[in-house]
Design a protein around this motif. Structure first.
Motif, mmCIF file in Angstrom:
data_model
loop_
_atom_site.group_PDB
_atom_site.id
_atom_site.type_symbol
_atom_site.label_atom_id
_atom_site.label_comp_id
_atom_site.label_asym_id
_atom_site.label_seq_id
_atom_site.Cartn_x
_atom_site.Cartn_y
_atom_site.Cartn_z
ATOM 1 N N GLY A 82 0.805 -1.220 0.000
ATOM 2 C CA GLY A 82 0.000 0.000 0.000
ATOM 3 C C GLY A 82 0.838 1.270 0.000
ATOM 4 O O GLY A 82 0.575 2.194 -0.765
ATOM 5 N N ARG A 83 1.873 1.331 0.869
ATOM 6 C CA ARG A 83 2.711 2.531 0.910
ATOM 7 C C ARG A 83 3.453 2.716 -0.416
ATOM 8 O O ARG A 83 3.574 3.833 -0.925
ATOM 9 N N ASN A 84 3.965 1.617 -0.955
ATOM 10 C CA ASN A 84 4.692 1.715 -2.222
ATOM 11 C C ASN A 84 3.776 2.180 -3.346
ATOM 12 O O ASN A 84 4.143 3.046 -4.153
ATOM 13 N N LEU A 85 2.562 1.643 -3.396
ATOM 14 C CA LEU A 85 1.644 2.005 -4.463
ATOM 15 C C LEU A 85 1.135 3.440 -4.297
ATOM 16 O O LEU A 85 0.918 4.142 -5.294
ATOM 17 N N LEU A 86 0.965 3.880 -3.056
ATOM 18 C CA LEU A 86 0.554 5.262 -2.834
ATOM 19 C C LEU A 86 1.632 6.221 -3.345
ATOM 20 O O LEU A 86 1.337 7.226 -3.993
ATOM 21 N N GLY A 87 2.901 5.891 -3.082
ATOM 22 C CA GLY A 87 3.982 6.700 -3.631
ATOM 23 C C GLY A 87 3.990 6.685 -5.139
ATOM 24 O O GLY A 87 4.203 7.718 -5.788
ATOM 25 N N ARG A 88 3.734 5.535 -5.716
ATOM 26 C CA ARG A 88 3.708 5.430 -7.181
ATOM 27 C C ARG A 88 2.571 6.249 -7.777
ATOM 28 O O ARG A 88 2.714 6.823 -8.865
ATOM 29 N N ALA A 89 1.437 6.288 -7.110
ATOM 30 C CA ALA A 89 0.314 7.083 -7.621
ATOM 31 C C ALA A 89 0.706 8.556 -7.715
ATOM 32 O O ALA A 89 0.441 9.227 -8.716
ATOM 33 N N TYR A 90 1.349 9.066 -6.650
ATOM 34 C CA TYR A 90 1.816 10.454 -6.691
ATOM 35 C C TYR A 90 2.885 10.635 -7.768
ATOM 36 O O TYR A 90 2.892 11.649 -8.485
ATOM 37 N N LEU A 91 3.794 9.671 -7.880
ATOM 38 C CA LEU A 91 4.864 9.784 -8.874
ATOM 39 C C LEU A 91 4.300 9.756 -10.285
ATOM 40 O O LEU A 91 4.706 10.546 -11.151
ATOM 41 N N ASP A 92 3.342 8.882 -10.531
ATOM 42 C CA ASP A 92 2.730 8.797 -11.853
ATOM 43 C C ASP A 92 1.899 10.040 -12.171
ATOM 44 O O ASP A 92 1.696 10.372 -13.341
ATOM 45 N N GLU A 93 1.438 10.717 -11.131
ATOM 46 C CA GLU A 93 0.669 11.951 -11.334
ATOM 47 C C GLU A 93 1.603 13.151 -11.567
ATOM 48 O O GLU A 93 1.143 14.247 -11.847
ATOM 49 N N GLY A 94 2.909 12.910 -11.489
ATOM 50 C CA GLY A 94 3.870 13.991 -11.680
ATOM 51 C C GLY A 94 4.168 14.767 -10.422
ATOM 52 O O GLY A 94 4.510 15.950 -10.488
ATOM 53 N N LYS A 95 4.060 14.101 -9.252
ATOM 54 C CA LYS A 95 4.304 14.761 -7.976
ATOM 55 C C LYS A 95 5.385 14.007 -7.205
ATOM 56 O O LYS A 95 5.100 13.336 -6.198
ATOM 57 N N PRO A 96 6.636 14.090 -7.652
ATOM 58 C CA PRO A 96 7.704 13.331 -6.978
ATOM 59 C C PRO A 96 7.942 13.769 -5.549
ATOM 60 O O PRO A 96 8.316 12.948 -4.706
ATOM 61 N N ARG A 97 7.736 15.057 -5.245
ATOM 62 C CA ARG A 97 7.975 15.530 -3.870
ATOM 63 C C ARG A 97 6.977 14.908 -2.899
ATOM 64 O O ARG A 97 7.316 14.602 -1.756
ATOM 65 N N GLU A 98 5.728 14.734 -3.328
ATOM 66 C CA GLU A 98 4.725 14.094 -2.483
ATOM 67 C C GLU A 98 4.952 12.587 -2.409
ATOM 68 O O GLU A 98 4.608 11.943 -1.415
#
Length: 318
Positions: free
Chosen positions: A231-247
């Motif tokens: 879950g934590r990894n996928l939540l980070g990926r969702a932000y990364l895929d949305e173009g929000k690397p800082r989040e």
């Protein structure tokens, strides 16, 4: 012939005799002593090589070139026929071993310091987004339907009130709402897994803000579930895929630090490096990649090899 030690006319000769006597127990090195010393030196050299393999797990040059060349081997010498003297050869090899140990110790301390700096700086950079990520909904908040069984855990977090103008800009279109609601939420005897799988389905369909909300809800309601690392990894990926690397970075870092043996901890470390690359922070990206290669050498040549090499090719590390 006895050695004349009267007076102080020959102190250097006396020191030489005493040194040889202290080392070997006799005035001249015998073949048996040389053989024993050679065996002991070979044992020390083997231990140094083992230490080098720990500090430089990929010393074959496949991933980076080590500063200490472990491929060097001392020249073989037939016992009993030394080229100059057994003592000279032993001292020469001891000097080489001491030099290698100094380099290994320095590199090990340098790596430890860099890793500590990475963790501290990322904590400072990501403190704000991490503390508020699970208490408010993302832009374009879409209510997540509860499971039909009614036991899906805590309700989804409610976003902060927004002005009418901001709602009109961020509110999803009716078509998007309909498409999200068309994604089926599973209903099994594992409510926590149902929450995670639904978040995964939203992410897989490209609905990143909705996936972020759903995965944050899962992590808050089921902090000890076996899917937490996912879950934590996928939540980070969702932000990364949305173009929000800082989040995204705080979730990747937290997932790695909380359990380095977690099923998705290695993935999170690589995605953390990718987040740093997108943010233009080459130094921290290189530290994360070095940490991955040191902590997960098997995955660096196995399941995650392509992602590891792709990230390494994106930056120039010193």
């Amino acid at each position: 012939m006895p050695v004349n030690i009267s007076g102080w006319a020959k102190p250097r000769a006396l020191a030489t005799v005493l040194a040889v006597t202290a080392i070997g127990g006799v005035a001249l090195p015998s073949a048996a002593y040389a053989q024993d010393a050679d065996a002991r030196l070979r044992k020390i050299e083997a231990e140094v090589k083992a230490l080098q393999r720990k500090v430089f797990p990929n010393s074959d040059g496949r991933f980076f070139t080590p500063e200490v060349n472990t491929a060097q081997t001392p020249p073989t010498q037939t016992i009993g026929t030394p080229s100059t003297s057994a003592i000279s050869d032993i001292l020469s090899r001891l000097d080489a071993l001491e030099g290698q140990l100094r380099q290994l110790t320095a590199r090990s301390e340098e790596n430890s310091n860099k890793i500590a700096q990475l963790e501290e700086k990322l904590k400072q950079v990501s403190a704000a987004p991490l503390s508020g990520a699970t208490t408010s909904g993302p832009s374009g908040f879409i209510p997540v339907p509860e499971s039909s069984s009614g036991n899906s855990g805590s309700p989804a977090p409610t976003p902060a009130p927004a002005s009418s103008s901001s709602v009109s800009r961020s509110a999803p279109s009716p078509a998007r709402v309909e498409a999200v609601q068309a994604i089926t939420k599973p209903s099994t005897d594992d409510a926590g897994d149902d929450e995670y799988v639904y978040g995964y389905r939203l992410w897989n369909e490209g609905y990143y803000p909705e996936a972020e909300q759903q995965l944050a809800k899962f992590l808050k309601a089921y902090p000890s579930h076996w899917r937490v690392s996912y879950g934590r990894n996928l939540l980070g990926r969702a932000y990364l895929d949305e173009g929000k690397p800082r989040e995204a970075a705080p979730y990747f870092l937290q997932n790695y630090q909380s359990d380095k043996q977690g099923v998705r901890a290695p993935d999170s470390l690589l995605y953390l490096a990718e987040s740093m690359i997108q943010m233009g922070d080459t130094n921290r990206a290189c530290i994360a990649l070095a940490e991955f290669g040191d902590t997960y050498p098997a995955l660096a040549t196995g399941r995650l090899q392509k992602q590891y090499e792709r990230n390494r090719s994106s930056v120039t590390c010193q």
